[in-house]
Scaffold this motif. Structure first.
Motif, PDB file in Angstrom:
ATOM      1  N   ALA A 160       0.815  -1.205   0.000  1.00  0.00           N
ATOM      2  CA  ALA A 160       0.000   0.000   0.000  1.00  0.00           C
ATOM      3  C   ALA A 160       0.854   1.264   0.000  1.00  0.00           C
ATOM      4  N   ALA A 214      -3.064   5.993  -7.205  1.00  0.00           N
ATOM      5  CA  ALA A 214      -4.211   5.891  -6.297  1.00  0.00           C
ATOM      6  C   ALA A 214      -4.870   4.514  -6.399  1.00  0.00           C
ATOM      7  N   LEU A 215      -5.054   4.017  -7.610  1.00  0.00           N
ATOM      8  CA  LEU A 215      -5.667   2.705  -7.788  1.00  0.00           C
ATOM      9  C   LEU A 215      -4.767   1.595  -7.235  1.00  0.00           C
ATOM     10  N   THR A 273      -2.546   1.956  -4.838  1.00  0.00           N
ATOM     11  CA  THR A 273      -2.568   2.088  -3.377  1.00  0.00           C
ATOM     12  C   THR A 273      -3.832   1.461  -2.805  1.00  0.00           C
ATOM     13  N   LEU A 274      -4.965   1.715  -3.448  1.00  0.00           N
ATOM     14  CA  LEU A 274      -6.221   1.112  -3.022  1.00  0.00           C
ATOM     15  C   LEU A 274      -6.135  -0.413  -3.100  1.00  0.00           C
ATOM     16  N   ALA A 275      -5.573  -0.932  -4.189  1.00  0.00           N
ATOM     17  CA  ALA A 275      -5.461  -2.384  -4.344  1.00  0.00           C
ATOM     18  C   ALA A 275      -4.528  -2.979  -3.290  1.00  0.00           C
ATOM     19  N   ALA A 302      -3.756  -1.690  -0.295  1.00  0.00           N
ATOM     20  CA  ALA A 302      -4.386  -1.586   1.027  1.00  0.00           C
ATOM     21  C   ALA A 302      -5.501  -2.615   1.171  1.00  0.00           C
ATOM     22  N   TRP A 303      -6.284  -2.804   0.104  1.00  0.00           N
ATOM     23  CA  TRP A 303      -7.350  -3.810   0.152  1.00  0.00           C
ATOM     24  C   TRP A 303      -6.762  -5.203   0.345  1.00  0.00           C
ATOM     25  N   ILE A 360     -15.535  -2.419  -1.451  1.00  0.00           N
ATOM     26  CA  ILE A 360     -14.315  -1.771  -1.963  1.00  0.00           C
ATOM     27  C   ILE A 360     -13.727  -2.590  -3.098  1.00  0.00           C
ATOM     28  N   TRP A 361     -13.740  -3.924  -2.960  1.00  0.00           N
ATOM     29  CA  TRP A 361     -13.248  -4.796  -4.028  1.00  0.00           C
ATOM     30  C   TRP A 361     -14.069  -4.602  -5.303  1.00  0.00           C
ATOM     31  N   GLY A 417     -13.361  -1.125  -6.822  1.00  0.00           N
ATOM     32  CA  GLY A 417     -12.033  -1.141  -7.435  1.00  0.00           C
ATOM     33  C   GLY A 417     -12.031  -1.915  -8.740  1.00  0.00           C
TER      34      GLY A 417
END
Length: 162
Positions: A89, A118-119, A121-123, A125-126, A143-144, A147
């Motif tokens: 992340a 950003a995408l 980082t989201l992936a 962190a998820w 969130i999954w 995304g």
């Protein structure tokens, strides 16, 4: 009806008998030919051919499903695997800072870099949270899904414009 094509078994299956062939090692054999494929087989074949045809366009969906399965397995193996994935992340913002320092981007290049970071980082962190708490715990399922929709949409836009 000829004895060679007469139905001899279950409904929808025709048995064809081929008479003895001449020669030393000729053995009688039986050929079973199905009458028609079932509706389920037809539907699965259609779905399989469609997925194969559009496999490149559906790459983000395949990766998202793979990530869901892998994080599920990691969660089952141990909650601590989320701690191992946590640096994923942090890596994209670091990459963005390094790229902006080495090769500054402006306009659309900067926008794409920020969106990609950003995408990613989201992936990351998820993935870390999903491995720790379970991929569908709390809001992680939503969130999954969001995304996945964003990644698939961006993928289709980039493939059409380039």
């Amino acid at each position: 009806m000829s004895s060679r094509t007469r139905s001899r078994g279950a409904a929808g299956i025709h048995t064809v008998r081929i008479p003895h062939q001449r020669g030393r090692r000729s053995q009688p054999f039986l050929i079973v030919v199905p009458d028609r494929p079932s509706l389920t087989r037809e539907a699965c074949g259609f779905l399989g051919r469609a997925l194969w045809r559009f496999r490149r366009a559906l790459a983000p969906t395949g990766f998202a499903l793979l990530a869901l399965v892998i994080t599920s397995l990691l969660h089952v193996l141990g909650w601590w695997s989320g701690l191992v994935l946590a640096p994923m992340a942090v890596a994209p913002p670091v990459w963005l800072g390094i790229m902006q320092h080495r090769r500054p981007g402006h306009g659309s290049t900067l926008a794409w870099r920020i969106a990609l970071a950003a995408l990613a980082t989201l992936a990351g962190a998820w993935a870390a949270l999903a491995a720790g708490f379970g991929p569908l715990a709390g809001p992680l399922g939503l969130i999954w899904l969001l995304g996945l929709i964003v990644a698939q949409s961006a993928w289709l836009i980039v493939r059409r414009t380039h």
